[in-house]
Design a protein around this motif. Structure first.
Motif, PDB file in Angstrom:
ATOM      1  N   PRO A   1      26.055  26.576  32.818  1.00  0.00           N
ATOM      2  CA  PRO A   1      26.112  25.998  31.469  1.00  0.00           C
ATOM      3  C   PRO A   1      27.123  26.603  30.515  1.00  0.00           C
ATOM      4  CG  PRO A   1      23.839  26.109  32.183  1.00  0.00           C
ATOM      5  CD  PRO A   1      24.651  26.814  33.240  1.00  0.00           C
ATOM      6  N   ASP A   2      27.302  27.937  30.532  1.00  0.00           N
ATOM      7  CA  ASP A   2      28.259  28.532  29.599  1.00  0.00           C
ATOM      8  C   ASP A   2      29.597  28.851  30.249  1.00  0.00           C
ATOM      9  OD1 ASP A   2      27.455  30.692  31.110  1.00  0.00           O
ATOM     10  OD2 ASP A   2      27.075  32.025  29.425  1.00  0.00           O
ATOM     11  N   GLY A   3      29.768  28.431  31.509  1.00  0.00           N
ATOM     12  CA  GLY A   3      31.078  28.498  32.134  1.00  0.00           C
ATOM     13  C   GLY A   3      31.547  29.865  32.550  1.00  0.00           C
ATOM     14  N   ASP A   4      30.620  30.816  32.755  1.00  0.00           N
ATOM     15  CA  ASP A   4      31.080  32.125  33.217  1.00  0.00           C
ATOM     16  C   ASP A   4      30.834  32.339  34.702  1.00  0.00           C
ATOM     17  OD1 ASP A   4      28.341  32.530  33.214  1.00  0.00           O
ATOM     18  OD2 ASP A   4      28.386  34.360  32.015  1.00  0.00           O
ATOM     19  N   ARG A   5      30.107  31.429  35.354  1.00  0.00           N
ATOM     20  CA  ARG A   5      29.873  31.533  36.796  1.00  0.00           C
ATOM     21  C   ARG A   5      30.457  30.315  37.503  1.00  0.00           C
ATOM     22  NH1 ARG A   5      24.308  34.581  38.387  1.00  0.00           N
ATOM     23  NH2 ARG A   5      24.403  36.197  36.802  1.00  0.00           N
ATOM     24  N   PHE A   6      30.960  30.568  38.711  1.00  0.00           N
ATOM     25  CA  PHE A   6      31.675  29.528  39.463  1.00  0.00           C
ATOM     26  C   PHE A   6      31.281  29.595  40.928  1.00  0.00           C
ATOM     27  CE2 PHE A   6      35.145  28.380  42.287  1.00  0.00           C
ATOM     28  CZ  PHE A   6      35.576  27.156  41.789  1.00  0.00           C
ATOM     29  N   ASN A   7      31.214  28.431  41.561  1.00  0.00           N
ATOM     30  CA  ASN A   7      31.058  28.373  43.011  1.00  0.00           C
ATOM     31  C   ASN A   7      31.699  27.086  43.516  1.00  0.00           C
ATOM     32  OD1 ASN A   7      30.355  29.281  45.524  1.00  0.00           O
ATOM     33  ND2 ASN A   7      28.161  29.012  45.281  1.00  0.00           N
TER      34      ASN A   7
ATOM     35  N   GLY B   1      47.964  54.681  37.443  1.00  0.00           N
ATOM     36  CA  GLY B   1      49.416  54.565  37.368  1.00  0.00           C
ATOM     37  C   GLY B   1      49.947  54.399  35.953  1.00  0.00           C
ATOM     38  N   LYS B   2      51.274  54.324  35.859  1.00  0.00           N
ATOM     39  CA  LYS B   2      51.964  54.287  34.573  1.00  0.00           C
ATOM     40  C   LYS B   2      51.916  52.916  33.917  1.00  0.00           C
ATOM     41  CE  LYS B   2      56.520  55.214  32.526  1.00  0.00           C
ATOM     42  NZ  LYS B   2      57.933  55.627  32.796  1.00  0.00           N
ATOM     43  N   ASN B   3      52.002  51.860  34.713  1.00  0.00           N
ATOM     44  CA  ASN B   3      52.123  50.503  34.164  1.00  0.00           C
ATOM     45  C   ASN B   3      51.087  49.590  34.823  1.00  0.00           C
ATOM     46  OD1 ASN B   3      53.220  48.578  32.517  1.00  0.00           O
ATOM     47  ND2 ASN B   3      55.024  48.203  33.774  1.00  0.00           N
ATOM     48  N   PRO B   4      49.791  49.836  34.571  1.00  0.00           N
ATOM     49  CA  PRO B   4      48.745  49.125  35.312  1.00  0.00           C
ATOM     50  C   PRO B   4      48.632  47.646  34.946  1.00  0.00           C
ATOM     51  CG  PRO B   4      47.773  50.466  33.576  1.00  0.00           C
ATOM     52  CD  PRO B   4      49.232  50.807  33.606  1.00  0.00           C
ATOM     53  N   ARG B   5      48.315  46.857  35.958  1.00  0.00           N
ATOM     54  CA  ARG B   5      48.034  45.434  35.771  1.00  0.00           C
ATOM     55  C   ARG B   5      46.869  45.046  36.683  1.00  0.00           C
ATOM     56  NH1 ARG B   5      50.925  46.245  32.138  1.00  0.00           N
ATOM     57  NH2 ARG B   5      52.657  44.980  31.322  1.00  0.00           N
ATOM     58  N   LEU B   6      46.008  44.206  36.175  1.00  0.00           N
ATOM     59  CA  LEU B   6      44.811  43.795  36.902  1.00  0.00           C
ATOM     60  C   LEU B   6      45.084  42.585  37.786  1.00  0.00           C
ATOM     61  CD1 LEU B   6      41.617  43.966  37.229  1.00  0.00           C
ATOM     62  CD2 LEU B   6      41.556  42.214  35.430  1.00  0.00           C
ATOM     63  N   ILE B   7      44.644  42.651  39.031  1.00  0.00           N
ATOM     64  CA  ILE B   7      44.657  41.452  39.884  1.00  0.00           C
ATOM     65  C   ILE B   7      43.368  40.671  39.664  1.00  0.00           C
ATOM     66  CG2 ILE B   7      44.619  40.585  42.261  1.00  0.00           C
ATOM     67  CD1 ILE B   7      46.444  42.874  43.038  1.00  0.00           C
ATOM     68  N   ILE B   8      42.223  41.340  39.808  1.00  0.00           N
ATOM     69  CA  ILE B   8      40.932  40.676  39.623  1.00  0.00           C
ATOM     70  C   ILE B   8      39.890  41.700  39.188  1.00  0.00           C
ATOM     71  CG2 ILE B   8      40.302  40.973  42.060  1.00  0.00           C
ATOM     72  CD1 ILE B   8      38.734  38.352  41.923  1.00  0.00           C
ATOM     73  N   MET B   9      38.987  41.254  38.316  1.00  0.00           N
ATOM     74  CA  MET B   9      37.746  41.979  38.027  1.00  0.00           C
ATOM     75  C   MET B   9      36.623  40.993  38.297  1.00  0.00           C
ATOM     76  SD  MET B   9      35.549  44.218  37.038  1.00  0.00           S
ATOM     77  CE  MET B   9      33.807  43.812  36.850  1.00  0.00           C
ATOM     78  N   CYS B  10      35.656  41.379  39.143  1.00  0.00           N
ATOM     79  CA  CYS B  10      34.652  40.395  39.567  1.00  0.00           C
ATOM     80  C   CYS B  10      33.278  41.015  39.759  1.00  0.00           C
ATOM     81  CB  CYS B  10      35.094  39.716  40.858  1.00  0.00           C
ATOM     82  SG  CYS B  10      35.548  40.862  42.174  1.00  0.00           S
ATOM     83  N   GLU B  11      32.276  40.169  39.643  1.00  0.00           N
ATOM     84  CA  GLU B  11      30.889  40.518  39.935  1.00  0.00           C
ATOM     85  C   GLU B  11      30.365  39.559  40.985  1.00  0.00           C
ATOM     86  OE1 GLU B  11      29.106  42.491  35.895  1.00  0.00           O
ATOM     87  OE2 GLU B  11      28.706  40.374  36.229  1.00  0.00           O
ATOM     88  N   GLU B  12      29.607  40.068  41.951  1.00  0.00           N
ATOM     89  CA  GLU B  12      29.171  39.230  43.066  1.00  0.00           C
ATOM     90  C   GLU B  12      28.346  38.037  42.622  1.00  0.00           C
ATOM     91  OE1 GLU B  12      25.842  38.807  44.259  1.00  0.00           O
ATOM     92  OE2 GLU B  12      25.130  39.905  42.521  1.00  0.00           O
TER      93      GLU B  12
ATOM     94  N   GLY C   1      29.153  35.761  40.707  1.00  0.00           N
ATOM     95  CA  GLY C   1      29.950  34.544  40.535  1.00  0.00           C
ATOM     96  C   GLY C   1      30.879  34.529  39.346  1.00  0.00           C
ATOM     97  N   GLY C   2      31.061  35.668  38.690  1.00  0.00           N
ATOM     98  CA  GLY C   2      31.943  35.727  37.536  1.00  0.00           C
ATOM     99  C   GLY C   2      33.162  36.586  37.798  1.00  0.00           C
ATOM    100  N   ALA C   3      34.289  36.205  37.191  1.00  0.00           N
ATOM    101  CA  ALA C   3      35.521  36.967  37.398  1.00  0.00           C
ATOM    102  C   ALA C   3      36.525  36.665  36.296  1.00  0.00           C
ATOM    103  CB  ALA C   3      36.137  36.629  38.752  1.00  0.00           C
ATOM    104  N   ILE C   4      37.458  37.590  36.121  1.00  0.00           N
ATOM    105  CA  ILE C   4      38.672  37.315  35.353  1.00  0.00           C
ATOM    106  C   ILE C   4      39.850  37.874  36.142  1.00  0.00           C
ATOM    107  CG2 ILE C   4      37.809  37.044  33.008  1.00  0.00           C
ATOM    108  CD1 ILE C   4      39.281  40.305  33.806  1.00  0.00           C
ATOM    109  N   PHE C   5      41.030  37.313  35.860  1.00  0.00           N
ATOM    110  CA  PHE C   5      42.255  37.701  36.553  1.00  0.00           C
ATOM    111  C   PHE C   5      43.287  38.113  35.509  1.00  0.00           C
ATOM    112  CE2 PHE C   5      39.869  34.842  39.109  1.00  0.00           C
ATOM    113  CZ  PHE C   5      40.046  35.243  40.419  1.00  0.00           C
ATOM    114  N   GLY C   6      44.097  39.079  35.872  1.00  0.00           N
ATOM    115  CA  GLY C   6      45.159  39.516  34.981  1.00  0.00           C
ATOM    116  C   GLY C   6      46.507  38.993  35.446  1.00  0.00           C
ATOM    117  N   GLY C   7      47.489  39.151  34.577  1.00  0.00           N
ATOM    118  CA  GLY C   7      48.837  38.715  34.912  1.00  0.00           C
ATOM    119  C   GLY C   7      49.854  39.789  34.607  1.00  0.00           C
TER     120      GLY C   7
END
Length: 653
Positions: free
Chosen positions: A318-324, A446-457, A459-465
């Motif tokens: 309903p609130d769009g934070d979980r996906f399958n 590291g010096k210049n960190p960037r996120l590929i993925i942060m996730c919880e089993e 069903g929620g995640a965010i991705f970095g660029g």
């Protein structure tokens, strides 16, 4: 004393006052309610009455919501040093009374002098849209009214800070202020609904799209457009929640066609406070968590796939934070799929089979796909990329991180803890300072960190660029959004689905090929939720059942907590394993040699305990959102983890 009931018209256009009297306290059991009130893993959740928003016999009603709004307004008014910083956003999804609760909160904030920003054109707001908007627009805070995937008879309130993260620093202050309002018998003022302080101007579509274009490249969008021209279709089930109207606008801004016979189609998309009765099976209400078998197998996905109405099915909560998602593949590879841990449904008299993926498996595919894309574009070596996950997420990601020689960060369960880690990363002064994870590991980013993925089993995640997320004035930057983003998650899966469609590959074969190519060992995962009491009960029956359920929960959690707390000063690993095996049911498999045990995060009783064995790990924790104990297990041998999970769940504690 005679019981009273406070009637409030949320839409009233005159000033009103709620007086917290002794009679009101008694009628609404406010003293007891305030003592039990807390902000859990995903905010405040409790029972509401779908037919009566003013019902004093349930925890969430007009009076308690007014007290929450008053408490938060007072806390954040004190925090503000300048009047023009008093800006707050209020949004919510589709469960019963949400719009009335939004009106009450807006009127209370307006009475305190806050500029209140409500959604423009659309009344509902996914949680990630609230999160992004509060940060981008530089508001002092926000609220999203959601209980996420829970049953429709539960309500929820998630307050968020200026970064768009579920607030942590102000949590104790708000709890104390709630209790103070009741103990002091204070009054609460409500401004008129048409107050000049209440604005319908919350619209961050363009800014959100511009940010996502730094995460999802033009090539990926072109892959979707190409697939559309070849006849590719994605059907999305939004379970009657808040995602359809918002995602439809965003897809169009990405030039991704939406509508009948187009690449994006919807079903169960009309907003419905009871979620079209999805998840209500044989008298049991399972909620609408898209990662539950009761949901993804019962929305009609199979028929749509087999009838060629869609090539892939997405599900948002309903609130769009979980996906399958649900997919289809050739049945000739059935044995291969099942041996590598996929859930497969054979179809009678068909050469096709339905393949159901877990979020863990989707995370693994997307991460591998993102890494490959970064390598092709020459960006993989340009930044210090890393992966992050909750401690209860599959270690297949850890194996991938090790192979790619990038850091892996384990955070505590609850996305607010991702935000705490992200803030540490953004504010650190010494690039060599290691981060201490929820499991006590020291990780350098590291010096210049960037996120590929942060996730919880779950069903929620965010991705970095490659680009950091900036607010409107460009005065603040973040490594990624502070809340789970189901739209971004879905868009990345859509781009991978289009790539596979254009390459004539199935998700099932793609997943299996990746597992074998990378020699992934931790490919079997199971989570079992043991319900503690029936949340549909009410009144004294609910209180009695809740008390018994929580006593059982605490007894089980304390058993594991104490074992971990005594290691290694009082108990050795062999002794701990013996203590556990002594509690086994007589028909259960004894646990093998224990390699490590640790309390998770801050080591509080309910946060959980982590146990590592040679070929699998196990976590037990109490849910922060539902009346359940959660048992997680992830390992290298399917039969072993099945037997050990059964043993651990049936311990005589």
């Amino acid at each position: 004393m005679q019981s009273i009931r406070l009637e409030i018209n949320p839409q009233e256009n005159t000033w009103e006052e709620i007086k917290i009297t002794e009679e009101l306290i008694d009628s609404y059991s406010l003293e007891k309610w305030s003592q039990n009130f807390s902000l859990m893993t995903a905010g405040y959740r409790d029972q509401l009455d779908p037919d009566d928003a003013a019902n004093p016999d349930v925890a969430i009603n007009f009076v308690t919501f007014a007290i929450l709004g008053e408490a938060k307004a007072r806390v954040f008014k004190k925090k503000s040093n300048q009047k023009n910083n008093l800006h707050v956003h209020v949004g919510g999804e589709t469960r019963p009374h949400t719009q009335d609760f939004i009106s009450i909160l807006a009127r209370i904030y307006a009475a305190h002098g806050f500029k209140v920003h409500l959604r423009s054109q659309i009344t509902t707001t996914p949680i990630w849209y609230s999160s992004f908007g509060v940060f981008y627009e530089e508001f002092q805070s926000g609220d999203n009214l959601t209980a996420s995937h829970s049953q429709y008879f539960k309500g929820g309130w998630k307050p968020i800070d200026s970064l768009g993260k579920q607030l942590i620093e102000e949590e104790e202050e708000i709890i104390k202020e709630v209790q103070h309002i009741i103990n002091s018998k204070d009054s609460i003022q409500l401004a008129p609904l048409l107050s000049e302080n209440i604005l319908n101007d919350f619209n961050i579509d363009e800014a959100y799209i511009n940010y996502q274009k730094t995460v999802i490249d033009k090539k990926s969008i072109n892959e979707i457009i190409k697939a559309n021209k070849r006849g590719f279709h994605c059907a999305i089930c939004t379970v009657g929640g808040s995602m359809k109207l918002t995602s439809e606008r965003l897809f169009k801004l990405f030039d991704i066609p939406v509508g009948k016979n187009e690449v994006i189609q919807y079903f169960f998309d009309e907003e419905d406070s009871q979620y079209h009765k999805i998840g209500q099976i044989n008298g049991e209400n399972y909620g609408v968590d898209p990662t539950k078998q009761e949901i993804y197998r019962n929305i009609g996905a199979q028929e749509k796939l087999l009838n060629n109405e869609a090539d892939i099915i997405f599900i948002w909560d309903p609130d769009g934070d979980r996906f399958n998602m649900v997919t289809m593949a050739s049945s000739e590879n059935y044995e291969r799929y099942t041996q590598l841990g996929l859930e497969v449904e054979l179809i009678h008299n068909s050469n096709k089979c339905i393949v159901y993926f877990t979020p863990n498996q989707i995370f693994f595919m997307l991460t591998a796909f993102q890494i490959e894309s970064l390598k092709k574009s020459g960006l993989f070596d340009a930044y210090d990329w890393f992966i992050a996950s909750s401690v209860t997420t599959s270690r297949a990601l850890d194996e991938l991180a090790e192979l790619e020689k990038i850091p892996m960060v384990h955070v505590r369960v609850g996305f607010k803890h991702w935000g705490t880690f992200a803030q540490w990363l953004e504010k650190r002064k010494d690039i060599n300072e290691p981060y201490i994870t929820a499991l006590g590991e020291e990780v350098k980013l590291g010096k210049n960190p960037r996120l590929i993925i942060m996730c919880e089993e779950s069903g929620g995640a965010i991705f970095g660029g490659t680009d950091l997320l900036l607010n409107k004035s460009r005065s603040k930057k973040m490594i990624a959004l502070q809340e789970k983003d189901g739209f971004q998650f879905g868009l990345l899966v859509l781009s991978l689905a289009a790539f596979l469609y254009n390459s004539d590959q199935s998700f099932a074969n793609y997943y299996c090929d990746l597992i074998l190519k990378h020699n992934i060992k931790y490919k079997y995962f199971d989570r079992y939720d043991k319900r503690l009491y029936d949340e549909k009960l009410s009144g004294q029956m609910l209180q009695n059942a809740k008390r018994k359920g929580e006593a059982k929960r605490d007894k089980v959690m304390k058993f594991f907590h104490d074992l971990a707390a005594k290691y290694p000063t009082e108990l050795f690993l062999d002794e701990i394993c013996k203590e556990i095996n002594c509690k086994l049911d007589k028909d259960c498999k004894p646990l093998p040699k224990l390699h490590h045990i640790r309390l998770i995060g801050k080591g509080t009783l309910l946060e959980g305990t982590f146990l590592q064995f040679k070929t699998f790990w196990f976590v037990i924790r109490a849910s922060g959102t539902d009346a359940v104990l959660r048992y997680y297990i992830n390992g290298q041998d399917k039969e072993e983890i099945k037997a050990c999970q059964e043993s651990l769940m049936s311990l005589q504690i």
